[in-house]
Design an enzyme around this catalytic site. Sequence first.
Site, PDB file in Angstrom:
ATOM      1  N   ALA A  28     -11.568   2.871  -9.961  1.00 31.92           N
ATOM      2  CA  ALA A  28     -12.251   1.373  -9.769  1.00 31.92           C
ATOM      3  C   ALA A  28     -12.135   0.504 -10.818  1.00 31.92           C
ATOM      4  CB  ALA A  28     -13.941   1.718  -9.492  1.00 31.92           C
ATOM      5  N   ASP A  31      -6.559  -2.391 -11.178  1.00 27.07           N
ATOM      6  CA  ASP A  31      -6.141  -3.770 -10.630  1.00 27.07           C
ATOM      7  C   ASP A  31      -6.123  -3.745  -9.410  1.00 27.07           C
ATOM      8  OD1 ASP A  31      -4.945  -5.687 -11.957  1.00 27.07           O
ATOM      9  OD2 ASP A  31      -2.944  -5.500 -10.401  1.00 27.07           O
ATOM     10  N   LEU A  32      -5.896  -2.702  -8.413  1.00 25.58           N
ATOM     11  CA  LEU A  32      -6.230  -2.846  -7.100  1.00 25.58           C
ATOM     12  C   LEU A  32      -7.542  -3.175  -6.625  1.00 25.58           C
ATOM     13  CD1 LEU A  32      -4.191  -2.403  -4.525  1.00 25.58           C
ATOM     14  CD2 LEU A  32      -5.602  -0.186  -4.290  1.00 25.58           C
ATOM     15  N   LYS A  34      -9.741  -4.659  -8.296  1.00 31.12           N
ATOM     16  CA  LYS A  34     -10.135  -5.973  -8.759  1.00 31.12           C
ATOM     17  C   LYS A  34      -9.595  -7.016  -7.951  1.00 31.12           C
ATOM     18  CE  LYS A  34      -8.702  -9.107 -12.670  1.00 31.12           C
ATOM     19  NZ  LYS A  34      -8.266  -9.093 -14.126  1.00 31.12           N
ATOM     20  N   ASP A 103     -13.748  12.245 -15.043  1.00 27.35           N
ATOM     21  CA  ASP A 103     -12.390  12.775 -15.413  1.00 27.35           C
ATOM     22  C   ASP A 103     -12.120  13.293 -13.519  1.00 27.35           C
ATOM     23  OD1 ASP A 103      -9.882  13.952 -15.459  1.00 27.35           O
ATOM     24  OD2 ASP A 103     -10.611  14.793 -17.511  1.00 27.35           O
ATOM     25  N   HIS A 198      -0.057  -1.526   2.933  1.00 21.37           N
ATOM     26  CA  HIS A 198      -0.956  -2.836   2.977  1.00 21.37           C
ATOM     27  C   HIS A 198      -0.050  -3.792   3.813  1.00 21.37           C
ATOM     28  CE1 HIS A 198       1.727  -4.180  -0.435  1.00 21.37           C
ATOM     29  NE2 HIS A 198       1.361  -5.357   0.136  1.00 21.37           N
ATOM     30  N   HIS A 260       7.059  -0.273   3.532  1.00 28.49           N
ATOM     31  CA  HIS A 260       6.655  -1.727   4.157  1.00 28.49           C
ATOM     32  C   HIS A 260       7.901  -2.208   5.057  1.00 28.49           C
ATOM     33  CE1 HIS A 260       3.905  -1.458   1.199  1.00 28.49           C
ATOM     34  NE2 HIS A 260       4.618  -2.039  -0.002  1.00 28.49           N
ATOM     35  N   LYS A 360      13.811  -7.591  -6.272  1.00 24.59           N
ATOM     36  CA  LYS A 360      13.010  -8.430  -7.253  1.00 24.59           C
ATOM     37  C   LYS A 360      13.819  -9.316  -8.076  1.00 24.59           C
ATOM     38  CE  LYS A 360       9.337  -5.025  -7.587  1.00 24.59           C
ATOM     39  NZ  LYS A 360       8.301  -5.500  -6.716  1.00 24.59           N
TER      40      LYS A 360
HETATM   41  C1  BG6 Z   1       3.995  -2.958  -3.315  1.00 27.61           C
HETATM   42  C2  BG6 Z   1       5.055  -2.443  -4.101  1.00 27.61           C
HETATM   43  O1  BG6 Z   1       3.699  -1.907  -2.540  1.00 27.61           O
HETATM   44  O2  BG6 Z   1       4.242  -3.941  -2.621  1.00 27.61           O
HETATM   45  C3  BG6 Z   1       5.301  -3.869  -5.002  1.00 27.61           C
HETATM   46  O3  BG6 Z   1       4.895  -1.464  -4.945  1.00 27.61           O
HETATM   47  C4  BG6 Z   1       5.838  -5.011  -4.151  1.00 27.61           C
HETATM   48  O4  BG6 Z   1       6.675  -3.392  -6.048  1.00 27.61           O
HETATM   49  C5  BG6 Z   1       4.479  -5.115  -3.341  1.00 27.61           C
HETATM   50  O5  BG6 Z   1       5.847  -5.989  -5.130  1.00 27.61           O
HETATM   51  C6  BG6 Z   1       4.930  -6.251  -2.398  1.00 27.61           C
HETATM   52  O6  BG6 Z   1       3.479  -6.702  -1.577  1.00 27.61           O
HETATM   53  P1  BG6 Z   1       3.573  -8.171  -1.164  1.00 27.61           P
HETATM   54  O7  BG6 Z   1       2.308  -7.950  -0.244  1.00 27.61           O
HETATM   55  O8  BG6 Z   1       3.422  -8.945  -2.349  1.00 27.61           O
HETATM   56  O9  BG6 Z   1       4.840  -8.317  -0.185  1.00 27.61           O
END
Ligand code: BG6
Length: 512
Positions: A28, A31-32, A34, A103, A198, A260, A360
């Site tokens: 919690a 970063d995620l 937040k 922990d 996501h 993804h 990247k």
């Molecule tokens: C994450 C990866 O799952 O997705 C990252 O670990 C990547 O490396 C990110 O930057 C990309 O997600 P989005 O939503 O910004 O396209």
Amino acid sequence: MVFGDEKSKVIEPLGRISNPCIMVIFGASGDLAKRKLIPALYNLARERLLSREFAVVGFARRKMSHEEFREKISQDMKELGMGELDPDLWNWLVQRLYYLPGDVQDPNAYQQLQNLLTDVDKKHGTQGNYLYYLATDPEFFSRIIRQFGSAGLVREENGHWRRVIIEKPFGRDLDSARALNQEIREVLNESQIYRIDHYLGKETVQNILVFRFANGIFEPIWNRRYIDHVQITVAESIGVGQRGGYYDNAGALRDMVPNHIFQLLTLTAMEPPISFEANAVRDEQVKILRAIQYISPEEVLRYTVRGQYGEGIVGEQRTPAYRSEQNVSPNSYTETFVALKLYIDNWRWANVPFYLRTGKRLPCRVTEIAIQFKSAPFVLFRKTAVEHLKPNLLVLYIQPNEGISLNFGAKIPGPIVRMGAVDMEFRYADYFGSTPSTGHERLLYDCMLGDATLFQRADMVEAGWSVVSTIQDVWKALPYRKFPNYAAGTWGPQEADDLMARDGREWRKCTS
Ligand code: BG6
């Protein structure tokens, strides 16, 4: 309910309010929580989709009281610059935030969690429903779930539910994903497991299904007779940032492809499901993954390309080489770019190549699916230079400028027949405005309602890993010696262009 302006009439069913529950966030203070989870809960509350019987319990190592946690989260929200928060709504949410330091490996912590959950449940009337979100380091996933089992935290009885959302990466390869699936299924039923990706929370990704199956005109041409090839690009202009430690062990293939990119691929290529029920959709997705033609070790070298960025200029900024990034080995052989070609061996897609690329430090951030149709017969235009006759192109823009465009040929006005390529464009923002969203809203909401359609089933995760496993093996056995092989701010190594050029094709020059 019907609302909208002249341009768009939106037919929207009344949103069902999510079930009462406590959401327990492991990790919690990270970063995620937040950047995504708390803002998503706020957005859901603003849309009136969150039950009034709701609370959050944060769990992490850092010592904090409930009050300090509330202050931290309020501060985080200010820093995120989400604009003016509705004070009453924010206050409502803040009063429902609780925190437990601990922990994840300590059995006592789970006893304390049990006690806190019982108290919070009584206070907020959450009916004993608990949703656990594992936003921790993946190495803890199975240990946490085993502790849930021992502490009785995931037992479903007396009509209440217990669900667990597991973040990516789900394993490092086929074997570890299988082992993880097996371990967690010793404690949980498949119906309690929500493996999150996501990308499935993105509106435009969900729209692929609506676009294909709610319109009559595309499906008849969505096959090998009319489509020449498909290109899927997930380009990022950012480098690895603070995540060098994780990324240097993962690499672009593992980080983006079996998850993804395969979500984008399966939604683009799958057959119409018999319904939008979770298993019906996922059955079709997994069939595509299983139909992907096996890439033999010899073919890996021909059909795949890996790259690593050197220093360069992205936008106007000079950026360092990957090997100079924080927490990255100065001799790293980790790839930050991957391109590959694959075929789907089924009736619809036989011999249609799918080209995938991600990386990247590319020139811009853009995710898109481009469907290139076959050329029309040119017989009528013998006197027109053929290079001016472009085949039709349909592009689904996933982000950042969500939309769809269709490119076709039109006559340039004038006495001579000359052709130009024109675009028919639809942009989401023009029609539907933009609703603030982190992409997690829909996924959290669905999980609270017990709808797993947008989550990955065990067999999907394993099928995804199994497609890339030969690539992983060959790349590991033959590390690429010439890294870095592309300058930051360019579209990856020359080999990626060669991969397409050998087939007489080229990558689209994407712009964001
Ligand atoms: C994450 C990866 O799952 O997705 C990252 O670990 C990547 O490396 C990110 O930057 C990309 O997600 P989005 O939503 O910004 O396209």
